[in-house]
Design a protein around this motif. Structure first.
Motif, PDB file in Angstrom:
ATOM      1  N   SER A  27       0.897  -0.940  -0.105  1.00 12.68           N
ATOM      2  CA  SER A  27      -0.032  -0.138  -0.017  1.00 12.68           C
ATOM      3  C   SER A  27       0.829   0.767  -0.264  1.00 12.68           C
ATOM      4  N   ILE A  28       2.104   0.792   0.665  1.00 12.64           N
ATOM      5  CA  ILE A  28       3.493   2.137   0.729  1.00 12.64           C
ATOM      6  C   ILE A  28       3.632   2.588  -0.406  1.00 12.64           C
ATOM      7  N   TYR A  29       4.811   0.989  -1.289  1.00 15.99           N
ATOM      8  CA  TYR A  29       5.391   0.958  -2.335  1.00 15.99           C
ATOM      9  C   TYR A  29       4.976  -0.007  -3.137  1.00 15.99           C
ATOM     10  N   LYS A  30       3.896   0.825  -4.594  1.00 16.83           N
ATOM     11  CA  LYS A  30       2.875   0.006  -5.502  1.00 16.83           C
ATOM     12  C   LYS A  30       4.149  -0.927  -6.363  1.00 16.83           C
ATOM     13  N   GLN A  31       5.206  -0.624  -6.275  1.00 11.49           N
ATOM     14  CA  GLN A  31       6.472  -1.211  -7.042  1.00 11.49           C
ATOM     15  C   GLN A  31       7.295  -1.244  -6.229  1.00 11.49           C
ATOM     16  N   GLU A  32       8.442  -2.649  -7.001  1.00 11.82           N
ATOM     17  CA  GLU A  32       9.565  -2.654  -6.157  1.00 11.82           C
ATOM     18  C   GLU A  32      10.304  -1.878  -4.960  1.00 11.82           C
ATOM     19  N   CYS A  33      10.636  -2.248  -3.992  1.00  7.27           N
ATOM     20  CA  CYS A  33      11.806  -1.396  -3.349  1.00  7.27           C
ATOM     21  C   CYS A  33      13.001  -2.226  -3.120  1.00  7.27           C
ATOM     22  N   TYR A  34      13.392  -0.932  -2.139  1.00  7.81           N
ATOM     23  CA  TYR A  34      15.147  -1.067  -1.582  1.00  7.81           C
ATOM     24  C   TYR A  34      15.294  -1.458  -0.278  1.00  7.81           C
ATOM     25  N   SER A 102      12.314   1.785   0.782  1.00  4.30           N
ATOM     26  CA  SER A 102      12.766   3.045   0.479  1.00  4.30           C
ATOM     27  C   SER A 102      12.620   2.489  -1.276  1.00  4.30           C
ATOM     28  N   GLU A 103      11.706   3.715  -1.797  1.00  5.45           N
ATOM     29  CA  GLU A 103      11.322   2.897  -3.623  1.00  5.45           C
ATOM     30  C   GLU A 103      12.786   3.948  -4.594  1.00  5.45           C
ATOM     31  N   THR A 104      13.791   4.073  -3.600  1.00  7.88           N
ATOM     32  CA  THR A 104      14.385   4.962  -4.163  1.00  7.88           C
ATOM     33  C   THR A 104      16.151   4.057  -3.890  1.00  7.88           C
ATOM     34  N   ASP A 105      16.768   4.278  -5.167  1.00  7.25           N
ATOM     35  CA  ASP A 105      18.067   3.954  -5.152  1.00  7.25           C
ATOM     36  C   ASP A 105      18.881   5.149  -4.194  1.00  7.25           C
ATOM     37  N   VAL A 106      19.332   4.836  -3.665  1.00  5.90           N
ATOM     38  CA  VAL A 106      20.258   5.552  -2.766  1.00  5.90           C
ATOM     39  C   VAL A 106      21.997   5.261  -2.533  1.00  5.90           C
ATOM     40  N   SER A 107      22.216   3.717  -3.915  1.00  8.58           N
ATOM     41  CA  SER A 107      23.107   2.654  -3.099  1.00  8.58           C
ATOM     42  C   SER A 107      24.037   3.947  -3.333  1.00  8.58           C
ATOM     43  N   ILE A 129      14.542  12.317   1.132  1.00  4.22           N
ATOM     44  CA  ILE A 129      14.453  11.049   0.036  1.00  4.22           C
ATOM     45  C   ILE A 129      13.305  10.417   0.741  1.00  4.22           C
ATOM     46  N   PRO A 130      11.877  10.188   0.727  1.00  8.35           N
ATOM     47  CA  PRO A 130      10.774   9.275   1.172  1.00  8.35           C
ATOM     48  C   PRO A 130      10.830   7.829   2.257  1.00  8.35           C
ATOM     49  N   HIS A 131      10.876   7.611   2.525  1.00  6.75           N
ATOM     50  CA  HIS A 131      11.318   6.154   3.196  1.00  6.75           C
ATOM     51  C   HIS A 131      10.318   5.903   4.125  1.00  6.75           C
ATOM     52  N   VAL A 132      10.718   4.921   4.325  1.00  3.56           N
ATOM     53  CA  VAL A 132       9.937   4.037   5.837  1.00  3.56           C
ATOM     54  C   VAL A 132      11.172   3.424   6.634  1.00  3.56           C
ATOM     55  N   THR A 133      10.514   3.382   8.579  1.00  2.00           N
ATOM     56  CA  THR A 133      11.675   3.075   9.168  1.00  2.00           C
ATOM     57  C   THR A 133      10.763   1.646   9.760  1.00  2.00           C
ATOM     58  N   ILE A 134      10.651   1.098  11.187  1.00  2.00           N
ATOM     59  CA  ILE A 134      10.250   0.516  11.851  1.00  2.00           C
ATOM     60  C   ILE A 134      10.738   0.569  13.371  1.00  2.00           C
TER      61      ILE A 134
END
Length: 146
Positions: A27-34, A102-107, A129-134
């Motif tokens: 529901s947060i990330y529709k596509q792939e996720c890093y 995150s759905e953003t590549d920050v590698s 950069i939008p992100h999710v933590t636990i």
């Protein structure tokens, strides 16, 4: 004027099942996720499960404080196209100090981190950069959007 982050939380059931957890992430990330993390070397089971999908950028003495026994922490990421590793990381979130979705590549940004500055969260905050933590004890997901 700086853009202030919009923060929200999703409370998680104490014993959330994998399908429910992945449904929330979808529901947060529709596509792939890093998944960005520092994995302690004693997490052999997780390393085996991740196989070649976990890209190691660097390794650091772990934990950083002067506590024994010391081990190595591996800084890296997984590009989780099918969201097959999300729940495994969630289950281990209480033993990992640094874990971000995150759905953003920050590698490329990870390469600047070193043992004196391993704050993964700062990469996301300073670059907005939008992100999710636990949250602690896996009680909730903290969603940060800009």
């Amino acid at each position: 004027m700086d853009c202030l982050p919009k923060k929200s939380e999703i409370l998680l059931d104490e014993e959330i099942e994998e399908l429910e957890f992945v449904k929330i992430i979808n529901s947060i990330y529709k596509q792939e996720c890093y998944i960005y993390a520092i994995i302690p070397e004693w997490e052999e089971e997780l390393f085996n499960e991740l196989s070649i999908d976990f890209i190691i950028i660097n390794k650091f003495p772990f934990p950083l404080t002067r506590i024994s026994p010391r081990t190595i922490g591996f800084l890296g990421y997984v590009k989780d196209r099918k969201k097959q590793y999300m729940y495994e990381f969630y289950l281990r979130s209480t033993t990992m100090d640094f874990l971000v979705f995150s759905e953003t590549d920050v590698s490329q940004h990870l390469k600047i981190l070193n043992k004196k500055n391993i704050d993964i969260y700062n990469i996301f905050e300073s670059n907005k950069i939008p992100h999710v933590t636990i949250g602690p004890d896996g009680q909730w997901l903290k969603i940060v959007e800009y």
